[in-house]
Design a protein around this motif. Structure first.
Motif, mmCIF file in Angstrom:
data_model
loop_
_atom_site.group_PDB
_atom_site.id
_atom_site.type_symbol
_atom_site.label_atom_id
_atom_site.label_comp_id
_atom_site.label_asym_id
_atom_site.label_seq_id
_atom_site.Cartn_x
_atom_site.Cartn_y
_atom_site.Cartn_z
ATOM 1 N N LEU A 130 -25.619 26.612 80.878
ATOM 2 C CA LEU A 130 -26.382 26.207 79.708
ATOM 3 C C LEU A 130 -26.912 27.463 79.042
ATOM 4 C CD1 LEU A 130 -28.371 23.163 81.117
ATOM 5 C CD2 LEU A 130 -26.191 23.169 79.893
ATOM 6 N N PHE A 131 -26.741 27.560 77.727
ATOM 7 C CA PHE A 131 -27.247 28.686 76.945
ATOM 8 C C PHE A 131 -28.313 28.141 76.002
ATOM 9 C CE2 PHE A 131 -23.311 31.719 76.688
ATOM 10 C CZ PHE A 131 -23.099 31.611 78.041
ATOM 11 N N LYS A 132 -29.435 28.840 75.892
ATOM 12 C CA LYS A 132 -30.459 28.485 74.919
ATOM 13 C C LYS A 132 -30.666 29.697 74.028
ATOM 14 C CE LYS A 132 -34.791 26.215 74.185
ATOM 15 N NZ LYS A 132 -35.951 25.562 74.760
ATOM 16 N N SER A 140 -27.186 19.155 70.786
ATOM 17 C CA SER A 140 -27.922 18.477 69.724
ATOM 18 C C SER A 140 -26.932 18.264 68.577
ATOM 19 C CB SER A 140 -29.122 19.298 69.258
ATOM 20 O OG SER A 140 -28.693 20.478 68.606
ATOM 21 N N MET A 141 -27.306 17.444 67.645
ATOM 22 C CA MET A 141 -26.414 17.128 66.519
ATOM 23 C C MET A 141 -26.681 18.040 65.326
ATOM 24 S SD MET A 141 -24.268 14.867 67.468
ATOM 25 C CE MET A 141 -23.623 14.124 65.985
ATOM 26 N N HIS A 142 -26.732 19.352 65.589
ATOM 27 C CA HIS A 142 -26.966 20.323 64.522
ATOM 28 C C HIS A 142 -25.742 21.218 64.354
ATOM 29 C CE1 HIS A 142 -31.184 19.499 65.855
ATOM 30 N NE2 HIS A 142 -31.297 19.355 64.553
ATOM 31 N N PRO A 143 -25.442 21.618 63.124
ATOM 32 C CA PRO A 143 -24.362 22.576 62.920
ATOM 33 C C PRO A 143 -24.761 23.962 63.429
ATOM 34 C CG PRO A 143 -25.434 22.095 60.837
ATOM 35 C CD PRO A 143 -26.062 21.204 61.868
ATOM 36 N N PHE A 144 -23.739 24.788 63.713
ATOM 37 C CA PHE A 144 -23.986 26.177 64.086
ATOM 38 C C PHE A 144 -22.936 27.065 63.442
ATOM 39 C CE2 PHE A 144 -21.394 24.439 67.479
ATOM 40 C CZ PHE A 144 -20.555 25.458 67.906
ATOM 41 N N LEU A 145 -23.220 28.351 63.396
ATOM 42 C CA LEU A 145 -22.348 29.330 62.770
ATOM 43 C C LEU A 145 -21.362 29.860 63.802
ATOM 44 C CD1 LEU A 145 -21.893 31.038 60.150
ATOM 45 C CD2 LEU A 145 -23.524 32.675 61.091
ATOM 46 N N VAL A 146 -20.089 29.972 63.421
ATOM 47 C CA VAL A 146 -19.039 30.513 64.283
ATOM 48 C C VAL A 146 -18.399 31.683 63.552
ATOM 49 C CG1 VAL A 146 -16.853 30.035 65.442
ATOM 50 C CG2 VAL A 146 -18.590 28.232 65.273
ATOM 51 N N ILE A 147 -18.367 32.839 64.197
ATOM 52 C CA ILE A 147 -17.750 34.042 63.636
ATOM 53 C C ILE A 147 -16.602 34.433 64.545
ATOM 54 C CG2 ILE A 147 -18.101 36.474 63.037
ATOM 55 C CD1 ILE A 147 -21.171 35.685 62.873
ATOM 56 N N VAL A 148 -15.408 34.619 63.972
ATOM 57 C CA VAL A 148 -14.237 35.029 64.730
ATOM 58 C C VAL A 148 -13.500 36.113 63.953
ATOM 59 C CG1 VAL A 148 -13.896 32.889 66.039
ATOM 60 C CG2 VAL A 148 -12.936 33.085 63.752
ATOM 61 N N ALA A 149 -12.646 36.853 64.644
ATOM 62 C CA ALA A 149 -11.907 37.934 63.989
ATOM 63 C C ALA A 149 -10.554 38.106 64.660
ATOM 64 C CB ALA A 149 -12.703 39.240 64.058
ATOM 65 N N GLY A 150 -9.626 38.692 63.920
ATOM 66 C CA GLY A 150 -8.328 39.049 64.466
ATOM 67 C C GLY A 150 -8.437 40.321 65.288
ATOM 68 N N VAL A 203 -21.750 36.536 68.362
ATOM 69 C CA VAL A 203 -22.617 35.954 69.387
ATOM 70 C C VAL A 203 -22.933 34.505 69.022
ATOM 71 C CG1 VAL A 203 -23.595 38.198 69.991
ATOM 72 C CG2 VAL A 203 -24.758 36.757 68.290
ATOM 73 N N LEU A 204 -23.433 33.753 69.983
ATOM 74 C CA LEU A 204 -23.820 32.370 69.750
ATOM 75 C C LEU A 204 -24.901 32.338 68.662
ATOM 76 C CD1 LEU A 204 -23.635 29.389 70.487
ATOM 77 C CD2 LEU A 204 -25.237 29.836 72.361
ATOM 78 N N THR A 205 -24.637 31.571 67.598
ATOM 79 C CA THR A 205 -25.500 31.611 66.418
ATOM 80 C C THR A 205 -25.895 30.211 65.957
ATOM 81 O OG1 THR A 205 -24.235 33.588 65.778
ATOM 82 C CG2 THR A 205 -25.770 32.723 64.163
ATOM 83 N N PRO A 206 -26.837 29.582 66.671
ATOM 84 C CA PRO A 206 -27.335 28.295 66.178
ATOM 85 C C PRO A 206 -28.163 28.509 64.913
ATOM 86 C CG PRO A 206 -28.634 28.991 68.059
ATOM 87 C CD PRO A 206 -27.525 30.000 67.895
ATOM 88 N N LEU A 207 -28.216 27.494 64.078
ATOM 89 C CA LEU A 207 -29.010 27.561 62.859
ATOM 90 C C LEU A 207 -30.284 26.718 62.955
ATOM 91 C CD1 LEU A 207 -26.036 27.348 60.338
ATOM 92 C CD2 LEU A 207 -27.300 29.400 61.036
ATOM 93 N N TYR A 208 -30.396 25.925 64.030
ATOM 94 C CA TYR A 208 -31.531 25.016 64.204
ATOM 95 C C TYR A 208 -31.982 25.021 65.657
ATOM 96 C CZ TYR A 208 -29.845 23.249 59.743
ATOM 97 O OH TYR A 208 -29.423 23.165 58.446
ATOM 98 N N GLU A 209 -33.248 24.664 65.882
ATOM 99 C CA GLU A 209 -33.750 24.404 67.227
ATOM 100 C C GLU A 209 -33.048 23.161 67.758
ATOM 101 O OE1 GLU A 209 -35.904 25.939 69.168
ATOM 102 O OE2 GLU A 209 -36.777 27.403 67.831
ATOM 103 N N PRO A 210 -32.794 22.987 69.020
ATOM 104 C CA PRO A 210 -33.274 23.827 70.102
ATOM 105 C C PRO A 210 -32.313 24.960 70.462
ATOM 106 C CG PRO A 210 -32.309 21.863 71.031
ATOM 107 C CD PRO A 210 -32.222 21.734 69.521
ATOM 108 N N GLY A 211 -31.111 25.032 69.846
ATOM 109 C CA GLY A 211 -30.163 26.090 70.179
ATOM 110 C C GLY A 211 -29.605 25.973 71.583
#
Length: 166
Positions: A61-63, A90-100, A130-138
């Motif tokens: 589990l990551f917080k 949780s039912m919140h969107p989060f940011l995902v960053i990826v690269a080639g 890195v893991l990038t939630p935009l809302y609590e609780p992350g």
């Protein structure tokens, strides 16, 4: 951070654009079938998990502390011996960053915003932020490689990337 800046606009997470980097985990589409005497729908085999010859699957589990947009980054990482799945609790969107990858150097980062309830599985050896939630609780359930050998490479880019609002 560098003086060079590149602005990225995130796009909604979608299978076509994300498939070079990983799998989308969501309760939609096929294959699916009813289980538990018809009281549950199983969305089957959503991710290609890899754990290398020296590892095993583990659930952690990551917080993470929520971030806000615009978001700046210059650090990317990858895991050469295993995939890594992030399932929001949780039912919140989060940011995902990826690269080639260009011979061990991350290249052309892109940013996605998940829909509420979507998770991701990053394929083995894919550069990502890195893991990038935009809302609590992350709070996320993470399925990845557990082992006695290192499974992370970190790269600080000479460019500062700024991710704007949609």
């Amino acid at each position: 951070m560098s003086n060079i800046e590149v602005v990225l606009t995130p796009t909604p997470l979608n299978k076509r654009d994300f498939s070079p980097y990983g799998d989308i985990l969501e309760a939609q589409g096929d294959p699916s079938f009813p289980i538990n005497d018809g009281f549950c729908e199983r969305f089957h085999d959503r991710a290609q998990m890899e754990f290398g010859p020296e590892g095993r699957a583990g659930i952690s589990l990551f917080k993470a502390k929520p971030r806000s947009l615009p978001y700046q980054f210059d650090l990317l990482e990858r895991h050469p011996d295993g995939s890594q799945a992030f399932i929001p609790m949780s039912m919140h969107p989060f940011l995902v960053i990826v690269a080639g990858d260009d011979n061990g150097t991350p290249t052309g980062p892109v940013a996605f915003i998940t829909a509420p309830g979507q998770g991701i599985n990053l394929h083995r050896d894919v550069w990502h932020g890195v893991l990038t939630p935009l809302y609590e609780p992350g709070l996320f359930a993470v399925i990845d490689r557990i082992g006695n050998t290192p499974n992370i490479e970190v790269y600080t880019t000479p460019i500062r990337y700024i991710i704007t609002e949609l």
